[in-house]
Design a protein around this motif. Structure first.
Motif, PDB file in Angstrom:
ATOM      1  N   THR A 215       0.836  -1.193   0.000  1.00  0.00           N
ATOM      2  CA  THR A 215       0.000   0.000   0.000  1.00  0.00           C
ATOM      3  C   THR A 215       0.870   1.242   0.000  1.00  0.00           C
ATOM      4  N   THR A 216       0.369   2.281  -0.635  1.00  0.00           N
ATOM      5  CA  THR A 216       1.097   3.537  -0.669  1.00  0.00           C
ATOM      6  C   THR A 216       0.895   4.287   0.639  1.00  0.00           C
ATOM      7  N   MET A 217       1.749   5.282   0.844  1.00  0.00           N
ATOM      8  CA  MET A 217       1.634   6.105   2.046  1.00  0.00           C
ATOM      9  C   MET A 217       0.300   6.852   2.048  1.00  0.00           C
ATOM     10  N   ARG A 218      -0.129   7.304   0.864  1.00  0.00           N
ATOM     11  CA  ARG A 218      -1.402   8.010   0.767  1.00  0.00           C
ATOM     12  C   ARG A 218      -2.562   7.096   1.158  1.00  0.00           C
ATOM     13  N   GLU A 219      -2.517   5.864   0.684  1.00  0.00           N
ATOM     14  CA  GLU A 219      -3.588   4.920   1.020  1.00  0.00           C
ATOM     15  C   GLU A 219      -3.557   4.575   2.504  1.00  0.00           C
ATOM     16  N   THR A 220      -2.354   4.488   3.073  1.00  0.00           N
ATOM     17  CA  THR A 220      -2.246   4.215   4.506  1.00  0.00           C
ATOM     18  C   THR A 220      -2.850   5.345   5.320  1.00  0.00           C
ATOM     19  N   GLN A 221      -2.576   6.557   4.899  1.00  0.00           N
ATOM     20  CA  GLN A 221      -3.152   7.697   5.605  1.00  0.00           C
ATOM     21  C   GLN A 221      -4.686   7.688   5.503  1.00  0.00           C
ATOM     22  N   SER A 222      -5.224   7.352   4.334  1.00  0.00           N
ATOM     23  CA  SER A 222      -6.679   7.308   4.192  1.00  0.00           C
ATOM     24  C   SER A 222      -7.296   6.208   5.046  1.00  0.00           C
ATOM     25  N   MET A 223      -6.627   5.069   5.136  1.00  0.00           N
ATOM     26  CA  MET A 223      -7.129   3.997   6.004  1.00  0.00           C
ATOM     27  C   MET A 223      -7.096   4.425   7.460  1.00  0.00           C
ATOM     28  N   LEU A 224      -6.040   5.140   7.849  1.00  0.00           N
ATOM     29  CA  LEU A 224      -5.948   5.632   9.218  1.00  0.00           C
ATOM     30  C   LEU A 224      -7.051   6.663   9.487  1.00  0.00           C
ATOM     31  N   LEU A 225      -7.314   7.509   8.510  1.00  0.00           N
ATOM     32  CA  LEU A 225      -8.388   8.485   8.680  1.00  0.00           C
ATOM     33  C   LEU A 225      -9.753   7.803   8.787  1.00  0.00           C
ATOM     34  N   GLU A 226      -9.943   6.750   8.029  1.00  0.00           N
ATOM     35  CA  GLU A 226     -11.203   6.014   8.141  1.00  0.00           C
ATOM     36  C   GLU A 226     -11.353   5.401   9.531  1.00  0.00           C
ATOM     37  N   ARG A 227     -10.242   4.912  10.066  1.00  0.00           N
ATOM     38  CA  ARG A 227     -10.285   4.359  11.423  1.00  0.00           C
ATOM     39  C   ARG A 227     -10.603   5.449  12.439  1.00  0.00           C
ATOM     40  N   ILE A 228      -9.963   6.614  12.274  1.00  0.00           N
ATOM     41  CA  ILE A 228     -10.239   7.725  13.194  1.00  0.00           C
ATOM     42  C   ILE A 228     -11.702   8.152  13.074  1.00  0.00           C
ATOM     43  N   SER A 230     -14.251   6.311  12.267  1.00  0.00           N
ATOM     44  CA  SER A 230     -15.110   5.347  12.961  1.00  0.00           C
ATOM     45  C   SER A 230     -15.055   5.551  14.462  1.00  0.00           C
ATOM     46  N   GLU A 231     -13.871   5.882  14.994  1.00  0.00           N
ATOM     47  CA  GLU A 231     -13.759   6.172  16.422  1.00  0.00           C
ATOM     48  C   GLU A 231     -14.523   7.450  16.785  1.00  0.00           C
ATOM     49  N   MET A 232     -14.487   8.437  15.900  1.00  0.00           N
ATOM     50  CA  MET A 232     -15.245   9.663  16.154  1.00  0.00           C
ATOM     51  C   MET A 232     -16.753   9.391  16.127  1.00  0.00           C
ATOM     52  N   ASN A 233     -17.162   8.516  15.261  1.00  0.00           N
ATOM     53  CA  ASN A 233     -18.574   8.132  15.243  1.00  0.00           C
ATOM     54  C   ASN A 233     -18.962   7.443  16.545  1.00  0.00           C
ATOM     55  N   ARG A 234     -18.073   6.589  17.019  1.00  0.00           N
ATOM     56  CA  ARG A 234     -18.293   5.943  18.319  1.00  0.00           C
ATOM     57  C   ARG A 234     -18.312   6.960  19.444  1.00  0.00           C
ATOM     58  N   LEU A 286     -14.265   8.651   1.492  1.00  0.00           N
ATOM     59  CA  LEU A 286     -15.724   8.728   1.462  1.00  0.00           C
ATOM     60  C   LEU A 286     -16.340   7.912   2.590  1.00  0.00           C
ATOM     61  N   ARG A 287     -15.774   6.769   2.874  1.00  0.00           N
ATOM     62  CA  ARG A 287     -16.273   5.978   4.004  1.00  0.00           C
ATOM     63  C   ARG A 287     -16.065   6.729   5.319  1.00  0.00           C
ATOM     64  N   ALA A 288     -14.964   7.451   5.418  1.00  0.00           N
ATOM     65  CA  ALA A 288     -14.709   8.234   6.627  1.00  0.00           C
ATOM     66  C   ALA A 288     -15.718   9.377   6.747  1.00  0.00           C
ATOM     67  N   TYR A 289     -15.988  10.084   5.644  1.00  0.00           N
ATOM     68  CA  TYR A 289     -16.987  11.149   5.681  1.00  0.00           C
ATOM     69  C   TYR A 289     -18.371  10.605   6.031  1.00  0.00           C
ATOM     70  N   ALA A 290     -18.693   9.448   5.489  1.00  0.00           N
ATOM     71  CA  ALA A 290     -19.990   8.856   5.803  1.00  0.00           C
ATOM     72  C   ALA A 290     -20.063   8.437   7.265  1.00  0.00           C
ATOM     73  N   ALA A 291     -18.942   7.988   7.837  1.00  0.00           N
ATOM     74  CA  ALA A 291     -18.937   7.546   9.236  1.00  0.00           C
ATOM     75  C   ALA A 291     -19.191   8.704  10.188  1.00  0.00           C
ATOM     76  N   ILE A 292     -18.621   9.876   9.890  1.00  0.00           N
ATOM     77  CA  ILE A 292     -18.822  11.029  10.778  1.00  0.00           C
ATOM     78  C   ILE A 292     -20.012  11.878  10.341  1.00  0.00           C
ATOM     79  N   ASP A 293     -20.769  11.416   9.359  1.00  0.00           N
ATOM     80  CA  ASP A 293     -21.980  12.103   8.879  1.00  0.00           C
ATOM     81  C   ASP A 293     -21.655  13.530   8.442  1.00  0.00           C
TER      82      ASP A 293
END
Length: 692
Positions: A215-228, A230-234, A286-293
């Motif tokens: 995975t690229t660094m950019r993709e890693t950052q996006s995956m990390l943002l998606e994780r964050i 989801s935690e913000m949604n929680r 987009l999944r991250a934006y959807a998670a935090i509404d």
């Protein structure tokens, strides 16, 4: 005790005498003889339909309201007699009940022996039982109170533990989010630097640096943002269940700070993914934006970053006019370039957001990013495109806009997505800008005004061979103008499909206007009244002029009920069968209204020819003067005027215009009508001479 028994016996005897008297005085139903009325008429206790004894047993029965309701249709005397009859029946039932159980009532006192002693014997054990029950009840209530206190304490402890766990989870989530955010680079340049560093350390020379898992660094950052995210949604879930708690209020600043940093980092990552067309990064963002509404933020970033710069280059105001004289507010070419831009630069994101079962259906980039920017650009740069003051340009822009919206709807994966797109506020506002009602009003004035100006001419205007615009062999300019107006209503560069019902009504109004123009002019000629504007031509018209009118009306009826109706039906082929049937019936009724004027025109031609023919009938009055006062012999030949009676009709029917423009049936009708009218006139004059 003996005194007590003696008093009871005396009371029994008195009760027996009283009851025997009551029984003796009241008639027994079993012993009373029954009359013939009881067998062949209504029962003695029958009641009318309005009298319902069951209402007396109702717990809510009120005598005053009952009487007030019945007094409207039952006289007081009738009501009083019916109540007395019901009272008598109740008394009879009471007597029957007493007589039925009288023996048991009398024997009751004989069974009550030594009651006081029995009561004394039963009182002691009952009091003892009461004391035991009271003591047991007190112990049970004490145990129940203790149990309830224990359960309440347990419930309070569980609630406190739940709140504590919620606060601990909230604290842990906030700490985790802050730690994950610290790992993120703050700007896209940091990502590029990290990519460059890792690329330098990598043994393979790729365009983007890759980690050990590929995975690229950019993709890693996006995956990390998606994780964050989801935690913000929680975290939002925890805050919603722990409102107004001091611990949460103290952590609000940390939570807001983390939310701001997440939005900034997610925006940078999303922009970087858009600029580099990285599918994985865009999907994760987009999944991250959807998670935090926060779908609005993603749609706004896409609009300002990708859509707006290109739209601003395309939609520019052109001050110069082209050779056709049109202004620079046309949108058709702009829409073509925008479609090409969408297919090239936006298709990837639109396909990602419409992926099946991805949860990204909450985004609407078509409406809130693309259409919004296009709408704002048109309003700012080309506001005249929405103006119906120039109908031709307005219609071109309107149809181009509808085609553009249909193109956008083509990217919707389902019908529900199309419905959602049309229900968006920006789409509704965009459609409101196209004032089709004002456009139709302008077209109405243009089309109806052209016909009205042609019909108000004081004389019939004939078409020259060089001026013929239609394939029909119309002769009069008025008829040709009607046909052109009818065709204008359903031209591609005039008709708006959403206002097809209005243009159909205009078509019928045009046909009615032409029919009224002909019929009113003929009525004016017949009544010798003062001519109104548009009816002067009929006063000075000859029989040959009316031949032209008949020819044009026949041509118009044939065209309207034939090719013209087929053209309309083809244009409205997408409508239901019921709508097409209504349209066909309406057009056929319009053609029938034109046909109704043909008998009037024919009658007018007959009147014109008859007026010419009967001029020679004046010589009929000279016959009596010739043969009454002279000795002339009886005539052996017809009078000279007889030859001239049918000369006008013969000359008319044998003329080129009648033979060329009138059908055989019409000529036969004219001949029959003319000869009949001439015969009637001759008969009236002859009868007058003979009767003198």
């Amino acid at each position: 005790m003996q005194l007590y028994n003696r008093s009871i016996s005396h009371s029994e005897e008195a009760a027996k005498r009283k009851m025997s008297d009551l029984v003796a005085t009241s008639p027994s139903p079993s012993s009373a003889p029954r009359s013939a009325t009881d067998f062949f008429s209504d029962p003695y206790d029958s009641h009318p339909l309005w009298f319902k004894p069951s209402l007396f047993l109702s717990p809510n029965f009120d005598s005053e309201s009952y009487i007030s309701e019945l007094r409207t249709f039952v006289p007081f005397d009738t009501l009083r007699s019916e109540l007395r009859s019901h009272l008598a029946s109740l008394n009879r039932e009471l007597v029957d009940l007493i007589n039925r159980d009288y023996a048991d009532f009398v024997n009751l006192s004989t069974k009550l022996v030594d009651i006081d002693a029995a009561v004394v014997r039963m009182r002691a054990p009952l009091l003892e039982l009461r004391e035991k029950i009271t003591g047991f009840r007190g112990s049970v209530e004490a145990a129940l109170f203790s149990l309830r206190n224990g359960l309440q304490q347990r419930s309070d402890a569980a609630a406190a533990r739940e709140v504590l766990e919620l606060l601990l989870d909230t604290f842990h989530v906030v700490s985790k989010v802050e730690k994950l955010i610290k790992v993120l680079p703050s700007t896209p340049s940091d990502w590029q630097n990290e990519d460059a560093n890792s690329m330098g350390r990598s043994s393979m020379n790729y365009e983007n640096s890759t980690q050990q898992d590929g995975t690229t660094m950019r993709e890693t950052q996006s995956m990390l943002l998606e994780r964050i995210a989801s935690e913000m949604n929680r975290l939002k879930f925890y805050m919603a269940h722990a409102q107004n708690l001091p611990f949460i209020e103290n952590m609000e600043k940390r939570i807001q700070s983390a939310s701001v940093l997440l939005d900034a980092s997610l925006g940078h990552c999303f922009i970087d993914g858009l600029n580099n067309s990285d599918t994985s990064v865009l999907y994760n963002c987009l999944r991250a934006y959807a998670a935090i509404d926060n779908t609005n933020n993603a749609e706004e970033i896409f609009r300002t970053t990708i859509v707006a710069p290109f739209i601003q280059k395309i939609i520019t105001h052109e001050t110069s006019t082209d050779a056709a004289g049109t202004s620079g507010d046309e949108l058709e070419n702009d829409y073509k370039q925008i479609k090409h831009f969408i297919a090239k630069d936006c298709k990837m994101l639109l396909e990602i957001s419409s992926t099946d079962k991805s949860g990204l259906h909450v985004f609407d980039f078509l409406a809130n990013s693309i259409l919004k920017e296009v709408f704002w650009a048109i309003q700012k740069v080309k506001p005249g495109a929405f103006s119906p003051g120039r109908p031709t340009e307005f219609l071109k822009n309107y149809k181009a806009s509808l085609d553009f919206l249909a193109y956008l709807e083509g990217y919707c994966p389902s019908r529900s997505a199309v419905t959602k797109f049309r229900a968006e506020a920006i789409c509704i506002e965009f459609m409101k800008q196209w004032n089709v009602g004002v456009y139709f009003s302008l077209r109405f004035q243009e089309i109806a005004g052209a016909l009205d100006s042609a019909l108000t001419s004081p004389s019939l205007v004939f078409i020259q061979d060089s001026d013929k615009r239609s394939s029909l062999n119309l002769i009069l300019r008025q008829s040709d103008t009607l046909l052109e107006c009818l065709r204008s209503c359903w031209k591609e560069d005039v008709l708006v499909f959403s206002a097809a019902d209005k243009f159909l009504r205009l078509t019928l109004q045009l046909l009615s206007r032409y029919s009224i123009w002909v019929s009113s002019a003929l009525n004016t000629r017949k009544s010798n009244a003062s001519s109104s504007p548009g009816s002067e031509w009929a006063v000075s018209a000859t029989a040959e002029d009316f031949v032209y009118v008949i020819h044009d009306v026949n041509c118009l009826v044939s065209e309207v009920c034939g090719d013209y109706l087929g053209h309309i039906s083809q244009y409205l082929s997408s409508c239901s069968t019921e709508v097409l049937d209504v349209v066909r019936m309406s057009i056929e009724q319009g053609g029938a209204s034109l046909e109704k004027v043909l008998p009037l025109v024919t009658k007018t031609i007959i009147d014109v020819i008859v007026d010419k023919s009967v001029e020679d009938l004046r010589q009929l009055k000279g016959i009596t003067a010739t043969y009454r006062m002279t000795n002339k012999p009886l005539p052996v030949r017809h009078s000279p005027y007889v030859v001239g009676l049918l000369r006008p009709i013969k000359a008319f029917l044998e003329g080129d215009k009648a033979r060329h423009y009138l059908t055989h049936e019409t000529r036969e009708a004219l001949l029959l009508g003319t000869v009949t009218e001439i015969t009637r006139r001759y008969y009236e004059l002859a009868a007058e001479l003979v009767s003198v």
